[in-house]
Write an enzyme that holds these catalytic residues in place. Structure first.
Site, short mmCIF file in Angstrom:
data_model
loop_
_atom_site.label_atom_id
_atom_site.label_comp_id
_atom_site.label_asym_id
_atom_site.label_seq_id
_atom_site.Cartn_x
_atom_site.Cartn_y
_atom_site.Cartn_z
N HIS A 80 44.50 22.72 52.31
CA HIS A 80 44.62 21.27 52.47
C HIS A 80 43.94 20.83 53.77
O HIS A 80 43.73 21.65 54.66
CB HIS A 80 46.09 20.86 52.47
CG HIS A 80 46.79 21.15 51.17
ND1 HIS A 80 47.42 22.34 50.92
CD2 HIS A 80 46.91 20.41 50.05
CE1 HIS A 80 47.94 22.31 49.69
NE2 HIS A 80 47.63 21.15 49.14
N ALA A 109 38.82 2.67 52.69
CA ALA A 109 39.65 2.61 51.50
C ALA A 109 38.87 3.10 50.28
O ALA A 109 37.70 2.80 50.11
CB ALA A 109 40.14 1.19 51.28
N LYS A 115 34.01 17.08 52.56
CA LYS A 115 33.49 17.92 53.64
C LYS A 115 33.95 17.36 54.98
O LYS A 115 34.44 16.24 55.05
CB LYS A 115 31.97 18.04 53.57
CG LYS A 115 31.21 16.80 53.93
CD LYS A 115 29.71 17.08 53.93
CE LYS A 115 28.94 15.90 54.48
NZ LYS A 115 27.52 16.18 54.60
#
Length: 128
Positions: A80, A109, A115
């Site tokens: 994560h 948003a 990456k």
């Protein structure tokens, strides 16, 4: 989250999981108790927010509603994101995988981040 985390480290896994389930049902926010969240993090309208177990969030972050800090694959290692200090993550953003979001970064948003994001960088849209 913090109470559930304490219960987890006291090896009261059942009670930790029950507490997180109740919180998820009542608030619509799912934060794994193994995730590490820094000081003064602000979840603005947290509904729909999901934070995975190996996610790390730094201090003074603002995370808007419907944000996912998830994994791309299920492996027995960190999978994560790591979020730096003073990061703002816009509503509906999805950040996947073992990537690093640098300090003072801003995620627009609805962005999908796959990456690393450099410190002080602003990212919007699909970033892969």
């Amino acid at each position: 989250y913090r109470i559930s985390r304490i219960l987890l480290f006291l090896r009261l896994n059942f009670f930790s999981n029950i507490l997180m389930l109740v919180v998820k049902i009542l608030t619509g926010v799912e934060i794994n108790p193994l995730a590490k969240i820094g000081k003064c993090c602000f979840f603005d309208h947290g509904i729909g927010t999901v934070i995975g177990e190996t996610a790390i969030i730094g201090d003074n972050c603002i995370i808007y509603h419907n944000v996912t800090l998830g994994a791309k694959e299920f492996v027995n290692k960190k999978r994560h994101p790591t979020i730096g200090n003073n990061v703002v993550i816009g509503a509906g953003s999805i950040i996947l995988g073992d990537i690093v979001i640098g300090d003072n970064a801003k995620i627009g948003a609805g962005s999908i981040i796959l990456k690393d994001v450099l410190p002080n960088q602003t990212v919007v849209g699909l970033y892969k």
